[in-house]
Write an enzyme that holds these catalytic residues in place. Structure first.
Site, PDB file in Angstrom:
ATOM      1  N   LYS A  44      23.590 -63.945 -17.595  1.00 47.92           N
ATOM      2  CA  LYS A  44      23.342 -65.024 -18.658  1.00 47.92           C
ATOM      3  C   LYS A  44      21.846 -65.724 -18.642  1.00 47.92           C
ATOM      4  O   LYS A  44      21.475 -65.268 -19.735  1.00 47.92           O
ATOM      5  CB  LYS A  44      23.060 -66.816 -17.299  1.00 47.92           C
ATOM      6  CG  LYS A  44      22.591 -67.733 -17.803  1.00 47.92           C
ATOM      7  CD  LYS A  44      22.396 -68.433 -16.637  1.00 47.92           C
ATOM      8  CE  LYS A  44      21.351 -68.763 -15.990  1.00 47.92           C
ATOM      9  NZ  LYS A  44      19.574 -68.873 -15.742  1.00 47.92           N
ATOM     10  N   ASN A  45      20.678 -64.680 -18.198  1.00 41.16           N
ATOM     11  CA  ASN A  45      19.398 -64.125 -18.518  1.00 41.16           C
ATOM     12  C   ASN A  45      19.610 -63.231 -19.527  1.00 41.16           C
ATOM     13  O   ASN A  45      18.315 -63.083 -20.241  1.00 41.16           O
ATOM     14  CB  ASN A  45      18.455 -63.733 -16.934  1.00 41.16           C
ATOM     15  CG  ASN A  45      18.060 -65.299 -15.865  1.00 41.16           C
ATOM     16  OD1 ASN A  45      18.631 -66.130 -16.389  1.00 41.16           O
ATOM     17  ND2 ASN A  45      17.947 -65.192 -15.684  1.00 41.16           N
ATOM     18  N   CYS A 138      10.384 -77.812 -13.958  1.00 39.03           N
ATOM     19  CA  CYS A 138      11.695 -77.991 -13.791  1.00 39.03           C
ATOM     20  C   CYS A 138      12.339 -78.340 -11.900  1.00 39.03           C
ATOM     21  O   CYS A 138      11.123 -78.193 -11.295  1.00 39.03           O
ATOM     22  CB  CYS A 138      12.402 -76.936 -13.740  1.00 39.03           C
ATOM     23  SG  CYS A 138      12.132 -75.193 -13.120  1.00 39.03           S
ATOM     24  N   ARG A 143       5.864 -73.893 -13.609  1.00 37.01           N
ATOM     25  CA  ARG A 143       6.671 -72.184 -14.727  1.00 37.01           C
ATOM     26  C   ARG A 143       5.907 -73.020 -15.745  1.00 37.01           C
ATOM     27  O   ARG A 143       6.434 -73.455 -17.310  1.00 37.01           O
ATOM     28  CB  ARG A 143       7.766 -73.393 -15.205  1.00 37.01           C
ATOM     29  CG  ARG A 143       9.101 -72.391 -13.708  1.00 37.01           C
ATOM     30  CD  ARG A 143      10.684 -72.425 -13.712  1.00 37.01           C
ATOM     31  NE  ARG A 143      11.152 -71.604 -14.040  1.00 37.01           N
ATOM     32  CZ  ARG A 143      12.277 -71.245 -14.149  1.00 37.01           C
ATOM     33  NH1 ARG A 143      13.280 -72.368 -14.306  1.00 37.01           N
ATOM     34  NH2 ARG A 143      12.773 -70.376 -14.624  1.00 37.01           N
ATOM     35  N   VAL A 145       3.278 -71.784 -19.155  1.00 38.50           N
ATOM     36  CA  VAL A 145       4.102 -70.469 -20.515  1.00 38.50           C
ATOM     37  C   VAL A 145       2.598 -69.909 -21.023  1.00 38.50           C
ATOM     38  O   VAL A 145       2.249 -69.223 -21.778  1.00 38.50           O
ATOM     39  CB  VAL A 145       4.589 -70.776 -21.610  1.00 38.50           C
ATOM     40  CG1 VAL A 145       6.326 -71.306 -21.355  1.00 38.50           C
ATOM     41  CG2 VAL A 145       3.626 -71.502 -22.125  1.00 38.50           C
ATOM     42  N   ASP A 146       1.578 -69.987 -19.833  1.00 41.13           N
ATOM     43  CA  ASP A 146       0.346 -69.606 -20.488  1.00 41.13           C
ATOM     44  C   ASP A 146       0.140 -68.016 -20.448  1.00 41.13           C
ATOM     45  O   ASP A 146      -0.345 -67.783 -20.894  1.00 41.13           O
ATOM     46  CB  ASP A 146      -0.790 -69.533 -18.946  1.00 41.13           C
ATOM     47  CG  ASP A 146      -0.321 -68.843 -17.481  1.00 41.13           C
ATOM     48  OD1 ASP A 146       0.890 -69.707 -17.394  1.00 41.13           O
ATOM     49  OD2 ASP A 146      -1.110 -68.353 -17.235  1.00 41.13           O
ATOM     50  N   LEU A 147       1.005 -66.992 -20.092  1.00 37.90           N
ATOM     51  CA  LEU A 147       0.954 -65.712 -20.096  1.00 37.90           C
ATOM     52  C   LEU A 147       1.435 -65.293 -21.395  1.00 37.90           C
ATOM     53  O   LEU A 147       1.352 -64.550 -21.647  1.00 37.90           O
ATOM     54  CB  LEU A 147       2.040 -65.158 -18.901  1.00 37.90           C
ATOM     55  CG  LEU A 147       1.236 -65.069 -17.515  1.00 37.90           C
ATOM     56  CD1 LEU A 147       2.248 -65.091 -16.891  1.00 37.90           C
ATOM     57  CD2 LEU A 147      -0.505 -64.700 -17.346  1.00 37.90           C
ATOM     58  N   ASP A 330      16.536 -65.350  -7.448  1.00 38.49           N
ATOM     59  CA  ASP A 330      17.848 -66.167  -7.838  1.00 38.49           C
ATOM     60  C   ASP A 330      19.277 -66.032  -6.963  1.00 38.49           C
ATOM     61  O   ASP A 330      19.692 -66.681  -6.898  1.00 38.49           O
ATOM     62  CB  ASP A 330      18.292 -65.373  -9.311  1.00 38.49           C
ATOM     63  CG  ASP A 330      17.812 -66.103 -10.582  1.00 38.49           C
ATOM     64  OD1 ASP A 330      16.701 -67.191 -10.298  1.00 38.49           O
ATOM     65  OD2 ASP A 330      17.690 -65.640 -11.920  1.00 38.49           O
ATOM     66  N   VAL A 352       8.013 -66.630  -5.316  1.00 37.11           N
ATOM     67  CA  VAL A 352       8.060 -66.409  -6.584  1.00 37.11           C
ATOM     68  C   VAL A 352       8.026 -68.364  -7.551  1.00 37.11           C
ATOM     69  O   VAL A 352       7.561 -68.093  -8.363  1.00 37.11           O
ATOM     70  CB  VAL A 352       9.246 -66.011  -8.185  1.00 37.11           C
ATOM     71  CG1 VAL A 352       9.410 -65.971  -8.789  1.00 37.11           C
ATOM     72  CG2 VAL A 352       9.406 -64.283  -7.049  1.00 37.11           C
ATOM     73  N   ARG A 422      25.691 -74.329 -15.778  1.00 34.41           N
ATOM     74  CA  ARG A 422      24.560 -73.660 -16.607  1.00 34.41           C
ATOM     75  C   ARG A 422      25.128 -71.739 -15.904  1.00 34.41           C
ATOM     76  O   ARG A 422      24.335 -71.344 -16.914  1.00 34.41           O
ATOM     77  CB  ARG A 422      23.233 -74.279 -16.331  1.00 34.41           C
ATOM     78  CG  ARG A 422      22.772 -75.625 -15.537  1.00 34.41           C
ATOM     79  CD  ARG A 422      21.729 -75.550 -15.396  1.00 34.41           C
ATOM     80  NE  ARG A 422      20.347 -74.534 -16.052  1.00 34.41           N
ATOM     81  CZ  ARG A 422      19.502 -74.246 -15.069  1.00 34.41           C
ATOM     82  NH1 ARG A 422      19.040 -74.574 -13.913  1.00 34.41           N
ATOM     83  NH2 ARG A 422      19.285 -72.857 -15.623  1.00 34.41           N
TER      84      ARG A 422
END
Ligand code: UD1
Length: 443
Positions: A44-45, A138, A143, A145-147, A330, A352, A422
């Site tokens: 999936k990823n 989520c 989570r 997105v700064d990086l 995961d 994580v 999902r």
């Protein structure tokens, strides 16, 4: 550069349209031994990142071994809203990215799927501009997105956030990003993928240090290389990308899903059943196999891409989630379900994501003895679990509850199946194929 209005929300194609699974449940009659073989679907990823990566090439891309998942149907909608033409035939996706009609990703879709933020880098490189809503938090954590943003800025993009939308533009430099040396404060999978994609078409060399080493990052890099990108070091913590002026069309097969594979290995261990799985890339499962061995199972290579689990008595162990090649976050929930039945005390530490223990309350409802202290879950093994109605709170939590249900006495009803759909390609059919007594029920 163009500046058209956001495309209307496009419905999934009938072949991919699925009923609303939010209200559906999985009924599981536990304690039935499993046997046989399971086919493992594509990762999936990998697919989510690679679908975004297809935007880098203004031609046709064919992706093979694509699982049938709700997340992939959503990503398809995101790309279609940008003007990409997509067809699906069984497990093959055909993407025609020649006519991108907008650089604006629609909020409704991006807010439902964090991975859709991956379109930012490719849109920026293809069109010189991208408008992508912040994916937001989520269930498993904030989570940010700064990086991703800092890396794009280091490559010369102008990036600012206004009204919840990331505005990214390339000004000057002939519309190309510039190669840069980027050190990631944390080896984020998503940030590594965003920057890797952006760097493929940048002017000059980009070096990403402290990069994520996950197999899906390497798969994305291999996909980009098959389109003509110059990338080395993917799969290690330093990735070097030399930008090229353009990329060409490609036919690419996705790697097997190591998390689905790991989930089925746990299904064997928790039901004391010998089962085999293929295709897999065994090295991708090294940390999961090591822990399953600690817990008492034997995992044998049954062919070059096939594993067999020979279950044993369950023993306690400690697990700490870490970036690859550490133990994957995961797989944390699934292993925790297994440890609830192991002899002795175990500690599971989640490093994580900050909110990834929501399955604990539901496992306790089934008779597990688990206490949470900060990032740690302290598990005292119990002799049995008992079936109960439980609520899935996120994707991997739902898998953990299904696994617990397979081992529990009596009947378990896992509610909230949209989370499971999902990321697991037809889990109940695969489980039935192994002899499990499971049934999807609508309200
Ligand atoms: C990806 C996977 C997800 C997996 C995770 C970790 C996809 C589609 N999803 O998610 O299944 O659980 O890797 O293996 O591939 N972070 C920041 N700033 C950033 C980016 C990340 O602080 O800009 C933090 C996150 O909040 C999190 C940690 O870094 O605490 C790891 O996140 P990351 O590796 O980026 O995970 P994702 O790419 O979101």
């Amino acid at each position: 550069m163009e500046n058209k209005a956001i495309n209307p929300l496009i419905s999934p194609k009938p072949s991919e349209a699925k009923p609303d699974t939010e209200l559906e449940s999985l009924r599981i009659w536990g304690k039935h031994p499993l046997s046989g073989h399971v086919h493992i679907s594509g990762a999936k990823n990998s697919v989510l990142a690679i679908m975004a990566g297809a935007l880098l090439c203004p031609q046709h891309c064919r992706l093979r071994n694509v699982p049938s998942l709700a997340d992939i149907a959503k990503m398809r909608q995101v790309l279609e809203a940008l003007g990409v033409k997509i067809e699906r035939h069984n497990d093959t996706l055909e993407l025609d990215t020649s006519h991108l009609s907008t650089s604006k990703a629609p909020y409704d879709l991006v807010s439902q799927l964090r991975a859709s933020f991956f379109v930012t880098g490719p849109l920026l490189t293809r069109l010189g501009t991208a408008r992508v809503p912040l994916p937001g938090g989520c269930a498993i954590g904030a989570r940010p997105v700064d990086l991703h943003v800092r890396g794009l800025q280091a490559m010369g993009a102008e990036v600012h956030i206004e009204h919840g939308i990331v505005h990214a533009d390339i000004r000057g430099s002939g519309g190309r990003l510039k190669g840069a040396k980027i050190y990631l404060d944390y080896p984020s999978v998503g940030a590594t993928e965003t920057l890797l994609m952006a760097a493929t078409l940048a002017d000059g060399e980009t070096i990403i240090e402290n990069a994520a080493q996950e197999p899906e990052v390497e798969d994305l890099a291999n996909f980009c290389r098959a389109m003509g990108a110059k990338i080395r070091g993917a799969g290690t913590n330093t990735i070097t990308i030399v930008g090229v002026p353009n990329l060409h069309s490609v036919d690419y097969g996705i790697i097997p899903d190591r998390i689905e594979a790991g989930t089925f290995l746990v299904a064997g261990a928790i039901t004391h059943s010998e089962i085999s799985i293929s295709p897999v890339i065994p090295e991708h499962l090294t940390p999961v196999i090591a822990k399953l061995k600690d817990i008492g199972s034997e995992i044998v290579l049954d062919g070059p891409n096939r594993l067999r689990i020979i279950p044993g008595e369950l023993r306690a162990t400690d697990i700490e989630t870490l970036p690859y090649p550490g133990f994957p976050t995961d797989m944390q929930a699934q292993l925790m379900a297994l440890l609830t039945l192991a002899e002795g005390n175990s500690v599971v530490t989640e490093t994580v994501f900050e909110n990834r223990m929501r399955h604990v309350a539901e496992l306790v409802r089934m008779g597990a003895d688990i206490r949470i202290k900060g990032q740690n879950a302290i598990i005292r093994g119990v002799s049995h679990l008992s079936g109960a109605p439980v609520l899935a709170t996120d994707l991997r939590a739902s898998a953990a509850l299904v696994l617990a249900g397979l081992a529990a006495e009596g009947e378990t009803l896992v509610q909230g199946l949209h989370h499971l759909d999902r990321g697991y390609d037809d889990l109940e059919t695969k489980l039935k194929g192994l002899g499990a007594k499971v049934q999807r029920v609508s309200p």
